[in-house]
Design a protein around this motif. Sequence first.
Motif, short mmCIF file in Angstrom:
data_model
loop_
_atom_site.label_atom_id
_atom_site.label_comp_id
_atom_site.label_asym_id
_atom_site.label_seq_id
_atom_site.Cartn_x
_atom_site.Cartn_y
_atom_site.Cartn_z
N ALA A 1 -4.37 4.86 8.27
CA ALA A 1 -5.39 4.28 7.40
C ALA A 1 -5.57 5.20 6.19
CB ALA A 1 -6.70 4.16 8.17
N CYS A 2 -5.67 4.61 5.01
CA CYS A 2 -5.68 5.41 3.78
C CYS A 2 -6.82 4.97 2.87
CB CYS A 2 -4.33 5.23 3.10
SG CYS A 2 -4.20 6.03 1.50
N GLN A 3 -7.53 5.96 2.34
CA GLN A 3 -8.66 5.66 1.45
C GLN A 3 -8.32 5.92 -0.02
OE1 GLN A 3 -11.73 8.19 3.08
NE2 GLN A 3 -12.84 6.41 3.87
N CYS A 4 -7.13 6.40 -0.27
CA CYS A 4 -6.79 6.83 -1.64
C CYS A 4 -6.75 5.65 -2.61
CB CYS A 4 -5.41 7.49 -1.67
SG CYS A 4 -5.40 9.03 -0.78
N THR A 5 -7.03 5.93 -3.85
CA THR A 5 -6.88 4.92 -4.89
C THR A 5 -5.41 4.94 -5.32
OG1 THR A 5 -7.30 6.54 -6.61
CG2 THR A 5 -9.21 5.32 -5.78
N ARG A 6 -5.05 3.90 -6.05
CA ARG A 6 -3.66 3.83 -6.54
C ARG A 6 -3.35 5.05 -7.43
NH1 ARG A 6 -0.63 -1.48 -8.37
NH2 ARG A 6 -1.73 -2.25 -6.55
N ALA A 7 -4.36 5.45 -8.24
CA ALA A 7 -4.16 6.58 -9.15
C ALA A 7 -3.91 7.86 -8.34
CB ALA A 7 -5.37 6.74 -10.05
N GLU A 8 -4.70 8.03 -7.28
CA GLU A 8 -4.52 9.24 -6.45
C GLU A 8 -3.12 9.25 -5.83
OE1 GLU A 8 -9.15 10.01 -5.08
OE2 GLU A 8 -7.93 8.57 -3.97
N LEU A 9 -2.71 8.09 -5.37
CA LEU A 9 -1.38 8.04 -4.73
C LEU A 9 -0.27 8.29 -5.73
CD1 LEU A 9 -1.77 5.06 -2.24
CD2 LEU A 9 -1.48 7.47 -1.67
#
Length: 313
Positions: free
Chosen positions: A113-121
């Motif tokens: 499960a991932c909470q990152c935003t697209r920008a963070e990724l």
Amino acid sequence: MKIFNEYILIDSPSDMSQYVGRFAPSPSGPLHFGSLVTALASYLQAKSQQGRWLLRIEDIDPPREIKGASKNILRCLEAHHLFWDEDVTYQSTRSALYEQTLHGLMEQGHTYACQCTRAELSELANGNVCGCAESPSLTQNTAIKFKHLDPILEFQDGLLGTQTFDKSAIPAQFSLKRKDGLYAYQLAVVVDDIQQGITEVARGADLLDATVFQLALYKALQVSAPSFMHFPVVVTSSGKKLSKQNHAKAIDVKQVNHNLCDALAFLGMTVPKSCRTETPQNIIAWAVERWDLRQITAKTARIDNRIGGLDSI
Ligand code: GLU
């Protein structure tokens, strides 16, 4: 036929010895010349091998859907005498199948499960999984990502030959289910291609890179992948793929003969002038008989992304 593996059972209706192809448009707008080329090429590829050609409407992303687009696509294909076999499949009706498969992948430890935003990724170096993978207790506002740590870096394309990819260009995760609860393209397309018994995925070269992600899912699901073939895509004068996003003109169904002849010419066929006054039925029959992949030459444009920005498909 049923495909069994350790944790998933998928009904696959097809006899694998028969060619089964498909056209899988997203209803984000009407068909344009580029999508007609893909539809026609995949149809000819199937019918020249006495195969079946299925139609799947990829309507899993309601925010990107344009009202009436699905119907419009169906009518446009019919007008061009591109008739599909079996009932149309709508991805919006298949959530249970996607969820079942997702659970299998989760149980086997292929996801996190991932909470990152697209920008963070996007800031993450390729090959690295984000910190969320180490926090198994995340439950709120999460996407389900596939751990893509061991990507398949080579595959045979039926038209373009051996395709190789650089590991450093490949993200170490991709979405299976988005934070908004919608199933991601990569999961849905693989589940459907398996379940529908597709033997060859014949589509536009803009999806060449997507194949890497899809092959990883076939491997994780322990199901043999179909063959892949990527046709040249129609580009604008500035080299961008003709698409609904860049407002490509909708196909004019009053010009069916011309559309078909232009699409055949784009695919490298030498179309006699007389074809332009023929019925769509005769044009299609003529093309099925003469379809030959060797006619599709490198002179026709091809998009080459080599990975990047695919999560938005
Ligand atoms: N739905 C995708 C599109 O319209 C095509 C998916 C596929 O052919 O794999 O671009």
